[in-house]
Design a protein around this motif. Structure first.
Motif, PDB file in Angstrom:
ATOM      1  N   ASP A  62      57.544  32.440-100.508  1.00 47.63           N
ATOM      2  CA  ASP A  62      56.074  32.367-100.474  1.00 47.63           C
ATOM      3  C   ASP A  62      55.582  31.994 -99.080  1.00 47.63           C
ATOM      4  N   GLU A  63      56.264  31.039 -98.471  1.00 43.99           N
ATOM      5  CA  GLU A  63      55.913  30.644 -97.107  1.00 43.99           C
ATOM      6  C   GLU A  63      56.145  31.800 -96.135  1.00 43.99           C
ATOM      7  N   ALA A  64      57.257  32.499 -96.317  1.00 39.78           N
ATOM      8  CA  ALA A  64      57.570  33.634 -95.444  1.00 39.78           C
ATOM      9  C   ALA A  64      56.508  34.727 -95.558  1.00 39.78           C
ATOM     10  N   LEU A  65      56.087  35.017 -96.779  1.00 39.07           N
ATOM     11  CA  LEU A  65      55.052  36.038 -96.990  1.00 39.07           C
ATOM     12  C   LEU A  65      53.736  35.634 -96.335  1.00 39.07           C
ATOM     13  N   GLU A  66      53.395  34.368 -96.438  1.00 39.93           N
ATOM     14  CA  GLU A  66      52.153  33.892 -95.818  1.00 39.93           C
ATOM     15  C   GLU A  66      52.214  34.045 -94.296  1.00 39.93           C
ATOM     16  N   MET A  67      53.358  33.716 -93.723  1.00 40.26           N
ATOM     17  CA  MET A  67      53.534  33.869 -92.280  1.00 40.26           C
ATOM     18  C   MET A  67      53.439  35.336 -91.861  1.00 40.26           C
ATOM     19  N   ALA A  68      54.087  36.190 -92.622  1.00 36.06           N
ATOM     20  CA  ALA A  68      54.064  37.623 -92.304  1.00 36.06           C
ATOM     21  C   ALA A  68      52.657  38.190 -92.400  1.00 36.06           C
ATOM     22  N   ASN A  69      51.961  37.834 -93.472  1.00 28.48           N
ATOM     23  CA  ASN A  69      50.604  38.364 -93.660  1.00 28.48           C
ATOM     24  C   ASN A  69      49.642  37.863 -92.592  1.00 28.48           C
ATOM     25  N   GLU A  70      49.832  36.621 -92.189  1.00 33.96           N
ATOM     26  CA  GLU A  70      48.974  36.081 -91.117  1.00 33.96           C
ATOM     27  C   GLU A  70      49.182  36.855 -89.823  1.00 33.96           C
ATOM     28  N   ALA A  71      50.448  37.143 -89.510  1.00 32.70           N
ATOM     29  CA  ALA A  71      50.730  37.912 -88.292  1.00 32.70           C
ATOM     30  C   ALA A  71      50.167  39.325 -88.401  1.00 32.70           C
ATOM     31  N   LEU A  72      50.375  39.971 -89.533  1.00 32.29           N
ATOM     32  CA  LEU A  72      49.906  41.348 -89.715  1.00 32.29           C
ATOM     33  C   LEU A  72      48.386  41.444 -89.670  1.00 32.29           C
ATOM     34  N   SER A  73      47.721  40.395 -90.127  1.00 34.86           N
ATOM     35  CA  SER A  73      46.252  40.419 -90.145  1.00 34.86           C
ATOM     36  C   SER A  73      45.657  40.458 -88.745  1.00 34.86           C
ATOM     37  N   SER A  74      46.470  40.136 -87.751  1.00 37.98           N
ATOM     38  CA  SER A  74      45.969  40.140 -86.368  1.00 37.98           C
ATOM     39  C   SER A  74      45.920  41.538 -85.766  1.00 37.98           C
ATOM     40  N   PHE A  75      46.615  42.503 -86.383  1.00 34.81           N
ATOM     41  CA  PHE A  75      46.740  43.827 -85.766  1.00 34.81           C
ATOM     42  C   PHE A  75      45.385  44.487 -85.551  1.00 34.81           C
ATOM     43  N   ALA A  76      44.552  44.513 -86.581  1.00 32.48           N
ATOM     44  CA  ALA A  76      43.274  45.231 -86.489  1.00 32.48           C
ATOM     45  C   ALA A  76      42.424  44.692 -85.345  1.00 32.48           C
ATOM     46  N   LYS A  77      42.367  43.364 -85.229  1.00 29.39           N
ATOM     47  CA  LYS A  77      41.563  42.760 -84.164  1.00 29.39           C
ATOM     48  C   LYS A  77      42.167  43.065 -82.799  1.00 29.39           C
ATOM     49  N   LEU A  78      43.500  42.983 -82.697  1.00 29.01           N
ATOM     50  CA  LEU A  78      44.171  43.273 -81.425  1.00 29.01           C
ATOM     51  C   LEU A  78      43.977  44.725 -81.017  1.00 29.01           C
ATOM     52  N   PHE A  79      44.165  45.628 -81.974  1.00 29.38           N
ATOM     53  CA  PHE A  79      43.974  47.046 -81.667  1.00 29.38           C
ATOM     54  C   PHE A  79      42.539  47.306 -81.228  1.00 29.38           C
ATOM     55  N   GLN A  80      41.584  46.796 -81.992  1.00 30.51           N
ATOM     56  CA  GLN A  80      40.182  47.038 -81.681  1.00 30.51           C
ATOM     57  C   GLN A  80      39.816  46.500 -80.310  1.00 30.51           C
ATOM     58  N   LYS A  81      40.352  45.322 -79.972  1.00 29.60           N
ATOM     59  CA  LYS A  81      40.082  44.727 -78.658  1.00 29.60           C
ATOM     60  C   LYS A  81      40.626  45.625 -77.550  1.00 29.60           C
ATOM     61  N   ASN A  82      41.872  46.074 -77.697  1.00 29.49           N
ATOM     62  CA  ASN A  82      42.476  46.947 -76.689  1.00 29.49           C
ATOM     63  C   ASN A  82      41.724  48.266 -76.562  1.00 29.49           C
TER      64      ASN A  82
END
Length: 486
Positions: free
Chosen positions: A315-335
């Motif tokens: 459960d902790e691992a999934l939360e960490m993974a999802n938090e990291a993945l959630s950053s993609f859209a913002k990072l892509f949009q910024k770039n």
């Protein structure tokens, strides 16, 4: 006396558990002949161009001779191909070894088309000349555009035929990469359910590409985030120049953040987010506008593979993974947003910039404007060179844009310089690439390709010599189609 080529191999990949590779020598070919050679890349690798183009050098680039220090192998990996998971591996590739350059960089030297491997899955392991020349052209063009990419050192004709739908001349491409570690490599490790092998692979990738993370508290979470960061940046760069990869399977997404596998790729002419060129992408999964979404989908598969390393509690691992993945859209949009601002010469930020960008793209799609040439026309302040020129809505947009530029403290020259650095005058137009390939493959005439490569080597020059390469293809009514080359 044979002139020394300059190989300096140090093959760290062979230190991984042997489930990740099979030692595999290239299969000799009948009559190797140099087709095209990258002198500047050879020099950067610490190799002697003259020695590599000698008879002995060509024999090595054809796989007929193995250089001292090389440890040829084929890599094992898996992948989601058009969404379907399968076990893969280097079916027509052999990693010759890792060259240590004079600058201390570690670069994979890989042959494409050197014969069958244990992962060939019924294929012949060979490659046709046309697709290898195509990869050479596109990968070198991408490098010149400033986009992270594998590169091409040489293409050698084998003197043997390969059989696809018809008989074709064979060839071997020498590909250079920071590494050939892929999302699919991690899927392969995770699929075997051997956590120590997965850990060994992750530790190797971190040491090779992200050594600054080795001392961090949870280096695997940092590793996941770093790969997400690089892919968000890479895919934004693709979008900004109209590049369509065509086969964004997970085995074609690198851990290093380099573009890899130039099979059915192409550059967009008319702006349309639904553009697809690949003959096998019948559903438009890998269309131009879908590339960011497929990027994060692939990264989710990467995160799944790393879960056992992220935390012992799932459960902790999934939360960490999802938090990291959630950053993609913002990072892509910024770039992407920063890149689009640069394409319009915007040196600061205003709230209406997003609508200024969006309105232009909407008009370009509505009126079938050429993507590259529209931005080229704006860069040169020649709106009359675009099909939008006579449209009232474009005239209003152009006035808004000029007013926006006028509100900047910097002189107009600074904006135009930024635009010139951000908007290529030339891209590898599909009809120009086909023209070069036809001349080389059908007639043995490499002069067309050489001229094209020279023009593409400095895409931001906006020189008079490039003008003829800015023309769009004649409209034939038939859509342009690309093929994977296997």
């Amino acid at each position: 006396m044979t002139k020394k080529i300059g190989w300096n191999f140090d093959n760290s990949y062979t230190q991984l558990p042997d489930v990740f590779y099979t030692l595999q020598k290239p299969k000799p070919v009948r009559a190797p002949k140099m087709a095209v050679f990258n002198t500047s890349l050879a020099e950067r690798l610490g190799l002697d161009p003259d020695a590599l183009q000698s008879e002995n050098g060509v024999e090595q680039l054809a796989g007929n001779q193995i250089p001292d220090g090389a440890s040829p192998l084929s890599q094992a990996y898996a992948g989601h191909q058009f969404g379907h998971f399968t076990m893969l591996g280097d079916g027509r590739a052999v990693l010759l070894g890792e060259q240590i350059t004079p600058q201390g960089d570690r670069m994979d030297i890989q042959f494409k088309g050197p014969g069958r491997t244990p992962y060939s899955r019924g294929g012949d392991g060979r490659a046709a000349l046309g697709p290898m020349l195509r990869e050479y052209i596109i990968s070198e063009a991408m490098h010149a555009l400033g986009i992270p990419t594998t590169r091409s050192l040489a293409v050698v004709e084998t003197g043997e035929a390969v059989y696809r739908e018809t008989e074709l001349p064979g060839a071997i491409l020498t590909r250079v990469a920071s590494s050939h570690l892929r999302v699919g490599t991690f899927q392969y490790a995770a699929g075997r359910d051997e956590i120590e092998n997965l850990r060994a692979l992750a530790d190797y990738a971190i040491h090779r590409h992200y050594p600054e993370m080795e001392a961090q508290e949870n280096k695997y979470v940092s590793f996941l985030q770093a790969v997400i960061d690089r892919q968000a940046s890479l895919i934004a760069k693709w979008q900004l120049v109209g590049f369509i990869h065509g086969v964004m399977n997970t085995d074609n997404m690198t851990i290093s953040g380099e573009t890899i596998d130039y099979g059915p790729c192409a550059f967009m002419d008319t702006y349309d987010p639904a553009t697809v060129f690949s003959s096998i992408d019948r559903q438009g999964r890998y269309a131009y506008g879908n590339q960011p979404y497929i990027g994060v989908w692939n990264l989710a598969r990467f995160a799944e593979s790393l879960l056992p390393l992220l935390h012992e509690n799932m459960d902790e691992a999934l939360e960490m993974a999802n938090e990291a993945l959630s950053s993609f859209a913002k990072l892509f949009q910024k770039n992407w947003h920063e890149g689009m601002k640069a394409k319009l010469g915007l040196l600061n930020e205003e709230p209406q910039d997003e609508s200024l960008i969006g309105d232009l793209l909407t008009m370009m799609e509505k009126y079938h404007a050429d993507y590259t040439n529209t931005f080229r026309a704006l860069t040169l302040y020649k709106p009359e060179d675009t099909v939008l020129h006579e449209k009232d809505e474009f005239k209003q947009w152009y006035e808004r844009w000029q007013e926006r530029l006028g509100r900047q403290n910097e002189p107009r020259e600074s904006s135009q310089q930024l635009m010139q650095q951000s908007n290529p005058a030339v891209i590898p137009r599909n009809h120009r690439v086909e023209e070069a390939l036809d001349a080389a493959v059908e007639k043995g005439d490499y002069s067309v390709m050489e001229k094209l490569l020279k023009v593409l080597s400095d895409p931001y020059a906006h020189s008079t010599e490039q003008k003829e390469y800015c023309t769009v293809p004649d409209q034939t009514g038939k859509p342009y189609r690309t093929f994977c080359g296997t």
